[in-house]
Write a protein that holds these residues in place. Structure first.
Motif, PDB file in Angstrom:
ATOM      1  N   GLY A 160      32.888   7.401 113.638  1.00 32.09           N
ATOM      2  CA  GLY A 160      33.003   6.232 112.766  1.00 32.09           C
ATOM      3  C   GLY A 160      34.262   5.459 113.107  1.00 32.09           C
ATOM      4  O   GLY A 160      35.082   5.905 113.920  1.00 32.09           O
ATOM      5  N   PRO A 161      34.428   4.280 112.476  1.00 30.91           N
ATOM      6  CA  PRO A 161      35.543   3.394 112.808  1.00 30.91           C
ATOM      7  C   PRO A 161      36.927   4.014 112.573  1.00 30.91           C
ATOM      8  O   PRO A 161      37.201   4.536 111.490  1.00 30.91           O
ATOM      9  CB  PRO A 161      35.348   2.199 111.865  1.00 30.91           C
ATOM     10  N   THR A 162      37.777   3.971 113.590  1.00 30.38           N
ATOM     11  CA  THR A 162      39.195   4.331 113.476  1.00 30.38           C
ATOM     12  C   THR A 162      39.973   3.302 114.283  1.00 30.38           C
ATOM     13  O   THR A 162      39.396   2.549 115.077  1.00 30.38           O
ATOM     14  CB  THR A 162      39.496   5.727 114.059  1.00 30.38           C
ATOM     15  N   ASP A 163      41.279   3.251 114.092  1.00 32.33           N
ATOM     16  CA  ASP A 163      42.138   2.331 114.848  1.00 32.33           C
ATOM     17  C   ASP A 163      43.524   2.946 114.966  1.00 32.33           C
ATOM     18  O   ASP A 163      44.250   3.051 113.994  1.00 32.33           O
ATOM     19  CB  ASP A 163      42.204   0.975 114.115  1.00 32.33           C
ATOM     20  N   ASN A 164      43.889   3.376 116.166  1.00 26.67           N
ATOM     21  CA  ASN A 164      45.199   3.995 116.370  1.00 26.67           C
ATOM     22  C   ASN A 164      46.244   2.975 116.795  1.00 26.67           C
ATOM     23  O   ASN A 164      47.390   3.332 117.055  1.00 26.67           O
ATOM     24  CB  ASN A 164      45.096   5.100 117.421  1.00 26.67           C
ATOM     25  N   HIS A 165      45.865   1.714 116.879  1.00 27.43           N
ATOM     26  CA  HIS A 165      46.776   0.667 117.347  1.00 27.43           C
ATOM     27  C   HIS A 165      47.173  -0.260 116.197  1.00 27.43           C
ATOM     28  O   HIS A 165      48.347  -0.494 115.957  1.00 27.43           O
ATOM     29  CB  HIS A 165      46.095  -0.119 118.473  1.00 27.43           C
ATOM     30  N   GLY A 166      46.179  -0.807 115.511  1.00 28.74           N
ATOM     31  CA  GLY A 166      46.436  -1.671 114.362  1.00 28.74           C
ATOM     32  C   GLY A 166      45.992  -3.109 114.534  1.00 28.74           C
ATOM     33  O   GLY A 166      45.757  -3.817 113.550  1.00 28.74           O
ATOM     34  N   HIS A 167      45.851  -3.557 115.777  1.00 32.32           N
ATOM     35  CA  HIS A 167      45.496  -4.948 116.043  1.00 32.32           C
ATOM     36  C   HIS A 167      44.106  -5.292 115.509  1.00 32.32           C
ATOM     37  O   HIS A 167      43.918  -6.330 114.852  1.00 32.32           O
ATOM     38  CB  HIS A 167      45.583  -5.192 117.557  1.00 32.32           C
ATOM     39  N   GLY A 168      43.138  -4.435 115.753  1.00 37.81           N
ATOM     40  CA  GLY A 168      41.767  -4.705 115.317  1.00 37.81           C
ATOM     41  C   GLY A 168      41.636  -4.699 113.800  1.00 37.81           C
ATOM     42  O   GLY A 168      40.927  -5.534 113.218  1.00 37.81           O
ATOM     43  N   THR A 169      42.342  -3.765 113.150  1.00 38.76           N
ATOM     44  CA  THR A 169      42.308  -3.687 111.680  1.00 38.76           C
ATOM     45  C   THR A 169      42.902  -4.950 111.070  1.00 38.76           C
ATOM     46  O   THR A 169      42.384  -5.495 110.085  1.00 38.76           O
ATOM     47  CB  THR A 169      43.097  -2.440 111.215  1.00 38.76           C
TER      48      THR A 169
END
Ligand SMILES: *[C@@H]1O[C@H](CO)[C@@H](O)[C@H](O)[C@H]1NC(C)=O
Ligand SMILES: *[C@@H]1O[C@H](CO)[C@@H](O)[C@H](O)[C@H]1NC(C)=O
Length: 443
Positions: A204-213
């Motif tokens: 499922g959706p995760t984001d380890n960077h932050g830009h997409g969120t």
């Protein structure tokens, strides 16, 4: 005219001299830096575009026929190459939103044979793109007296006035980026169910960077006034890795996901790019357009000089977005047009992109970022509002409406020098103007 003719000739000569294996690729494989490449075959999208069968269809039937045609034509074109790749002990991945094969496990010896496969092809370095390095980040605790206040960019484009008509209900936005942090309280409740992850294969959706969120928050986040269309829903694809760069293969996987996911998005927001005047993502975007999906891309953060747009944002048949400031001026960093040898208008529109507060990667934290990356989701959110008010509008109708309703701030002499097309508007700094979605919806 002479100038254009010369360009065409030079391009053709380069093609002949470079042969079928790009010399750049040859060097990279020899030095051991690269073991993958793109086998590029002639694009088939024009053939699909001119199909009378496709033209006669609408909705789901149209899109399933589109996908069948793309798969059929690309697999037929790619089939003759597969036994040859296998004979050389190479592995590969086939794509259908662009007529390409990703070839893996390359050695200098294999490359020697790959120069002589027969037919019309080129073996070249895989394209890569990244989020813009000009992006500034700082995390903010939203003080209690500022909680629930509408963010400046959302206000500037007059989304709150549009909310008297709709908050984006019934529309779906897709972000292709570093992922989306699903548990964020501004995002978790409007997830439509749709996620692809060519990099890390998470469930499922995760984001380890932050830009997409952050980008997704600006389109539709429901807390602290960060989102333009808080009634819209979302899906996402991780086409950029945890460092914020993406390969042609990953981004083409995302392009295919956009077409096949149920629900299909109305709009795709892409805050990445690189190089200029480069049509490598053109077939993928054209396929979205045939499915009535609206592509929105950042124009890049390489301003303020003229002719600094990045690809794909600087390409035709998609919406390229520049960034404005709190004072309704063009941001210095925002790339300017014109684009291409014909001096095409770019960006198409502009929207707030400086000091934008949106979602971070905790449950309820907020981060400020600047860049055309932040302007792009303002336009994507505005398109959700417009399509929510009238779902039968076409790309051209949405484009015209955004242009007619846009604000036209003062254009500096330097920006006028980037090229005008009559009066001060449109121009190659703001495009047709800074969007005003309230006005677009008659408010
Ligand atoms: C929108 O609605 C709010 C109240 O919900 C009202 O105060 C505002 O004037 C309206 N704006 C427009 C432009 O219709
Ligand atoms: C919605 O847009 C279509 C296409 O432009 C138009 O024909 C129709 O009249 C619009 N409907 C409404 C309710 O405005």
């Amino acid at each position: 005219m002479k100038h254009i003719l010369l360009l065409v000739l030079v391009t053709q000569v380069t093609f002949c001299l470079s042969g079928r294996v790009d010399p750049l690729l040859q060097q990279s494989v020899k030095s051991g830096h690269v073991t993958e490449a793109i086998l590029q075959l002639p694009q088939i999208i024009q053939q699909v575009k001119s199909s009378p069968v496709l033209a006669s269809l609408t909705g789901d039937a149209r899109v399933s026929t589109l996908i069948t045609m793309l798969k059929g034509l690309t697999s037929a074109a790619q089939a003759p190459y597969l036994p040859q790749l296998e004979a050389l002990g190479l592995t590969y991945e086939q794509y259908w939103a662009s007529n390409i094969i990703l070839v893996k496990g390359l050695t200098p010896e294999a490359l020697f044979y790959l120069g002589d496969l027969g037919g019309d092809y080129e073996l070249r370095v895989q394209k890569t793109v990244s989020i813009s390095p000009a992006t500034k980040v700082h995390e903010e605790i939203v003080p209690s007296h500022k909680q629930g206040i509408i963010q400046w960019g959302v206000n500037q484009i007059r989304a709150p006035a549009a909310w008297n008509v709709t908050r984006g209900e019934g529309t779906v936005a897709c972000v292709i980026d570093t992922g989306v942090h699903l548990p964020h309280i501004a995002l978790s409740s409007n997830y439509a169910g749709g996620w692809a992850d060519p990099y890390y294969s998470t469930m499922g959706p995760t984001d380890n960077h932050g830009h997409g969120t952050h980008c997704m928050g600006t389109i539709l986040g429901i807390v602290n006034g960060v989102g333009v269309a808080p009634g819209a829903q979302w899906i996402a694809c991780r086409g950029l890795d945890n460092e914020g760069s993406g390969t042609e293969a990953a981004l083409t996987t995302c392009a295919q996901f956009v077409l096949t996911n149920d629900p299909r998005p109305n709009v795709v927001s892409c805050s990445w790019g690189g190089g200029s005047d480069d049509g490598w993502y053109g077939s993928q975007v054209a396929a979205w357009r045939l499915a009535n999906i609206i592509p929105v891309f950042a124009i890049g953060n390489s301003g303020a000089a003229c002719r600094t747009g990045n690809s794909p944002g600087d390409q035709p048949d998609l919406i390229g977005v520049g960034a404005t400031t709190t004072l309704d001026a063009m941001a210095t960093f925002s790339s300017r047009g014109a684009a291409g040898p014909m001096g095409m208008l770019k960006p198409d529109f502009s929207a707030p992109g400086e000091n934008i507060l949106s979602c971070g990667t905790a449950i309820n934290n907020y981060v400020t970022m600047s860049g055309t990356s932040m302007a792009t989701p303002h336009v994507a959110g505005a398109i959700c509002l417009i399509l929510s008010a009238n779902s039968s509008m076409t790309y051209d109708e949405v484009y015209d409406l955004l242009g007619e309703s846009a604000a036209r701030p003062y254009v500096t002499p330097a920006d006028k020098n980037c090229g005008l097309y009559g009066g001060d508007y449109p121009n190659n700094a703001f495009g047709w103007g800074r969007i005003d979605v309230g006005r677009a919806l008659g408010k």
